[in-house]
Scaffold this motif. Structure first.
Motif, PDB file in Angstrom:
ATOM      1  N   ILE A  21     -13.540 -73.946  15.265  1.00 54.87           N
ATOM      2  CA  ILE A  21     -14.759 -74.044  14.661  1.00 54.87           C
ATOM      3  C   ILE A  21     -15.211 -74.083  16.442  1.00 54.87           C
ATOM      4  O   ILE A  21     -14.788 -75.310  17.856  1.00 54.87           O
ATOM      5  N   PRO A  22     -16.846 -74.318  16.411  1.00 51.39           N
ATOM      6  CA  PRO A  22     -17.467 -74.572  18.261  1.00 51.39           C
ATOM      7  C   PRO A  22     -17.335 -76.181  18.692  1.00 51.39           C
ATOM      8  O   PRO A  22     -17.156 -76.842  18.261  1.00 51.39           O
ATOM      9  N   TRP A  87     -25.565 -78.329   9.433  1.00 48.24           N
ATOM     10  CA  TRP A  87     -25.987 -78.944  11.364  1.00 48.24           C
ATOM     11  C   TRP A  87     -26.534 -77.158  12.240  1.00 48.24           C
ATOM     12  O   TRP A  87     -26.228 -76.308  11.162  1.00 48.24           O
ATOM     13  N   GLU A  88     -26.484 -76.847  13.377  1.00 48.72           N
ATOM     14  CA  GLU A  88     -26.696 -75.657  13.814  1.00 48.72           C
ATOM     15  C   GLU A  88     -25.660 -75.465  14.959  1.00 48.72           C
ATOM     16  O   GLU A  88     -24.599 -77.275  15.208  1.00 48.72           O
ATOM     17  N   TYR A  89     -25.137 -74.709  14.858  1.00 48.41           N
ATOM     18  CA  TYR A  89     -23.718 -74.391  15.851  1.00 48.41           C
ATOM     19  C   TYR A  89     -24.172 -73.657  17.051  1.00 48.41           C
ATOM     20  O   TYR A  89     -24.963 -72.037  16.934  1.00 48.41           O
ATOM     21  N   ASP A  90     -23.589 -73.719  18.313  1.00 50.01           N
ATOM     22  CA  ASP A  90     -23.594 -72.777  19.544  1.00 50.01           C
ATOM     23  C   ASP A  90     -22.426 -71.992  19.508  1.00 50.01           C
ATOM     24  O   ASP A  90     -21.046 -72.379  19.633  1.00 50.01           O
ATOM     25  N   PHE A  91     -22.471 -70.612  19.030  1.00 45.23           N
ATOM     26  CA  PHE A  91     -21.451 -69.332  18.406  1.00 45.23           C
ATOM     27  C   PHE A  91     -21.564 -68.732  20.227  1.00 45.23           C
ATOM     28  O   PHE A  91     -21.080 -67.768  20.059  1.00 45.23           O
ATOM     29  N   SER A  92     -21.486 -69.120  21.291  1.00 47.25           N
ATOM     30  CA  SER A  92     -21.317 -68.648  22.715  1.00 47.25           C
ATOM     31  C   SER A  92     -19.666 -68.549  22.939  1.00 47.25           C
ATOM     32  O   SER A  92     -19.242 -67.663  23.562  1.00 47.25           O
ATOM     33  N   ASP A  93     -19.317 -69.622  22.644  1.00 46.75           N
ATOM     34  CA  ASP A  93     -17.426 -69.891  23.282  1.00 46.75           C
ATOM     35  C   ASP A  93     -16.655 -69.345  21.949  1.00 46.75           C
ATOM     36  O   ASP A  93     -15.769 -68.667  22.157  1.00 46.75           O
ATOM     37  N   ILE A  94     -17.534 -69.194  20.732  1.00 41.37           N
ATOM     38  CA  ILE A  94     -17.059 -68.725  19.007  1.00 41.37           C
ATOM     39  C   ILE A  94     -17.905 -67.844  18.693  1.00 41.37           C
ATOM     40  O   ILE A  94     -18.963 -68.152  17.504  1.00 41.37           O
ATOM     41  N   PRO A  95     -17.534 -66.592  19.098  1.00 43.82           N
ATOM     42  CA  PRO A  95     -18.490 -66.245  18.402  1.00 43.82           C
ATOM     43  C   PRO A  95     -18.781 -65.539  17.038  1.00 43.82           C
ATOM     44  O   PRO A  95     -19.564 -64.627  17.126  1.00 43.82           O
ATOM     45  N   PRO A  97     -19.517 -67.305  12.255  1.00 46.97           N
ATOM     46  CA  PRO A  97     -19.322 -68.884  11.493  1.00 46.97           C
ATOM     47  C   PRO A  97     -17.564 -68.249  10.830  1.00 46.97           C
ATOM     48  O   PRO A  97     -16.889 -67.276  10.445  1.00 46.97           O
ATOM     49  N   SER A  98     -17.400 -69.449  11.077  1.00 45.64           N
ATOM     50  CA  SER A  98     -15.885 -69.952  10.325  1.00 45.64           C
ATOM     51  C   SER A  98     -16.159 -70.211   8.918  1.00 45.64           C
ATOM     52  O   SER A  98     -17.503 -70.512   8.539  1.00 45.64           O
ATOM     53  N   ASN A 226     -15.636 -61.382  11.702  1.00 47.72           N
ATOM     54  CA  ASN A 226     -15.627 -62.419  10.770  1.00 47.72           C
ATOM     55  C   ASN A 226     -14.171 -62.800   9.736  1.00 47.72           C
ATOM     56  O   ASN A 226     -13.345 -61.660   9.979  1.00 47.72           O
ATOM     57  N   TRP A 227     -14.915 -63.710  10.041  1.00 50.51           N
ATOM     58  CA  TRP A 227     -13.858 -64.990   8.802  1.00 50.51           C
ATOM     59  C   TRP A 227     -13.009 -63.870   7.859  1.00 50.51           C
ATOM     60  O   TRP A 227     -11.525 -63.710   7.473  1.00 50.51           O
ATOM     61  N   GLN A 228     -14.124 -63.421   6.409  1.00 47.59           N
ATOM     62  CA  GLN A 228     -13.269 -63.205   5.825  1.00 47.59           C
ATOM     63  C   GLN A 228     -12.881 -62.020   5.801  1.00 47.59           C
ATOM     64  O   GLN A 228     -11.289 -61.612   5.296  1.00 47.59           O
TER      65      GLN A 228
END
Length: 521
Positions: A21-22, A87-95, A97-98, A226-228
């Motif tokens: 999670i970011p 929620w919104e997520y800042d994907f700058s550090d975790i590029p 979605p999980s 891509n987590w899948q």
């Protein structure tokens, strides 16, 4: 052993990157979708005392009216409520979605990833019981194939999960494969290798290929995004279990213990041919005679269970010590793996750097374990790991804390590999797989507590490493009560296990040859 080492690493660590999670996330407000993220936060999200935006709260106001009025910055006196629209997520550090961000395992559900880890280790307990019994009654190969295929099917099924409980069930069955997907092969190989090469074979494979797998995993996650897909890629090594029946020989030592002596001799003759050796047939005749004689003396061995480890005093003591020490190692190792990601630095880089300590740790171990011995080495590495864990919690600098934590990880890597080899050397052949499985099962029980210890950072970021450090010091102190296994032949029968190390003293360190304490018998 190479592909099974990759499976071991991927089964263990992939869950970290499919539930990551970011660091920054905040309440989603659909009415503000046309604004950029910074403007949405300024208008909708309250600030904490340290000036950062809240992750789980939003202002309870009419945002349509605010937009119409031209309001751009929130009034801190507005009423506040919990997030209502996701929620919104800042994907700058975790590029990427999980599954944790897709299903919003945050705020009131922020314990779900920790629950999933605990459920994974519950599966490991079941897998250890099942496949440890299979390995001692039907052979190392059936157990190895079964555990790898179970893990593969469950890993692939994970990508179909659409809620927490579906995910948890899949990870439970993946947990059944951990760490049996590797340990069964590890036991099989050690049962072929003589004392002079045992340390090299046991550790250099892990040093090289476990390091490659663990340092590479974060970047597989980073670049697949891509987590899948990550789950599918990391499950492919488990398919090796499907072809192992056609490649790997059964343990000749186990076959002899099961009175299947002719099958063992067939295997050894194949080795003789591959290695371009030429042995006198009389050697095999003597083996056959000796094995039959031992089988008659211990005819009841087919009914041995793990409970037999607790029927005689010295074997019972050694088994309990192995359990407690492995519980310490498992908790310390898993805690370090997960807590290093909470140090506020780039999680991909810090994970890779920490994982890279496996190579120097195992190389050092391989070069020195047969000089320094197992007992005092285990003691020193565990206690020092605990001390560095505590030190990392006492400094304010994130970078210095990370360096100290990585040193602690380096030391616990040494402990982990000593522990893997130690239990396989101390426990007798007739119940070795069950005994090693029991030791590891209790390690899984301890590891179930690891997410709870890491969750303490919600209250104070220093607490997890303090707790882990104290556990490491206490658990490491138990190591000096085990027998030294350096240059000893593996015990085969329960009687061998009971007598193993009886002649020893609580020992001089083998490198200096000076006795420290008198015998504990």
């Amino acid at each position: 052993m190479i592909p099974f080492t990759f499976s071991f690493a991927f089964v263990y660590f992939t869950q970290i990157f499919i539930t990551i999670i970011p660091e920054d996330y905040w309440c989603q407000v659909p009415e503000l979708a046309q604004l950029d993220s910074g403007q949405r936060q300024l208008l909708a999200i309250p600030k904490t005392n340290d000036g950062t935006f809240e992750s789980c709260k939003m202002y309870d106001v009419n945002y349509t009216e605010l937009l119409q009025a031209g309001t751009k910055i929130a009034d801190p006196t507005w009423p506040i409520t919990e997030c209502r629209n996701g929620w919104e997520y800042d994907f700058s550090d975790i590029p990427y979605p999980s599954i944790a961000t897709e299903l919003n395992w945050v705020c009131s559900h922020d314990a779900y990833p920790h629950y999933a880890v605990a459920i994974f280790f519950c599966g490991s307990i079941v897998g250890g019981l099942i496949f440890g019994w299979v390995a001692d009654h039907f052979g190392r190969k059936p157990a190895l194939v079964g555990t790898n295929l179970t893990g593969f099917v469950a890993s692939v099924a994970t990508v179909l999960a659409t809620n927490f409980w579906q995910f948890a069930v899949c990870r439970f069955f993946v947990g059944i494969a951990f760490d049996n997907c590797f340990t069964m092969m590890y036991i099989l190989v050690l049962e072929y290798v003589g004392p002079s090469w045992r340390t090299f074979v046991a550790n250099m494979n892990i040093a090289i290929f476990f390091t490659i797998a663990t340092t590479g995993l974060p970047w597989i996650a980073y670049f697949t995004k891509n987590w899948q897909l990550l789950t599918i890629i990391t499950s492919m090594t488990l398919l090796i279990g499907a072809v192992v029946l056609f490649i790997v020989p059964e343990s000749a030592r186990w076959l002899v213990s099961e009175e299947r002596i002719d099958e063992a001799i067939v295997i050894m003759k194949k080795f003789e041919k591959v290695n371009k050796k030429n042995f006198d047939p009389i050697i095999y005749d003597r083996l056959r005679q000796t094995a039959h004689r031992e089988a008659l003396k211990h005819k009841e061995h087919k009914d041995y269970t793990v409970l037999d480890l607790f029927k005689t005093p010295r074997l019972r003591k050694n088994t309990i010590l192995l359990i407690l020490i492995w519980m310490t190692i498992s908790l310390l190792f898993d805690g370090h793996v997960r807590q290093i990601g909470n140090l506020g630095l780039d999680p991909f880089i810090t994970f890779s750097v920490a994982a890279a300590t496996e190579f120097p740790a195992d190389t050092l171990l391989t070069c020195t374990l047969d000089i320094w011995g197992r007992r005092w080495y285990a003691f020193g590495s565990l206690v020092l790991s605990g001390l560095f864990s505590i030190l990392s919690s006492l400094v304010d600098s994130k970078k210095i804390a990370a360096v100290l934590a990585i040193i602690g990880r380096f030391l616990v890597n040494i402990s982990l590999n000593i522990g893997l080899q130690y239990s396989a050397e101390v426990l007798p052949t007739v119940v070795r797989a069950q005994g090693v499985a029991l030791v590891h099962i209790m390690g899984y029980v301890a590891a179930i507590l690891s997410p709870g210890i890491i969750y303490l950072n919600v209250f104070n970021v220093k607490l997890p490493f303090i707790v882990l450090g104290i556990i490491g010091i206490l658990g490491g102190s138990l190591s000096i009560f085990l027998p030294e296994t350096l240059d000893e032949d593996l015990p085969d029968t329960l009687e061998d296990g009971e007598e193993f190390g009886r002649h020893q003293k609580i020992h001089h360190a083998p490198c200096c040859g000076k006795q420290i304490v008198e015998t504990i018998a």
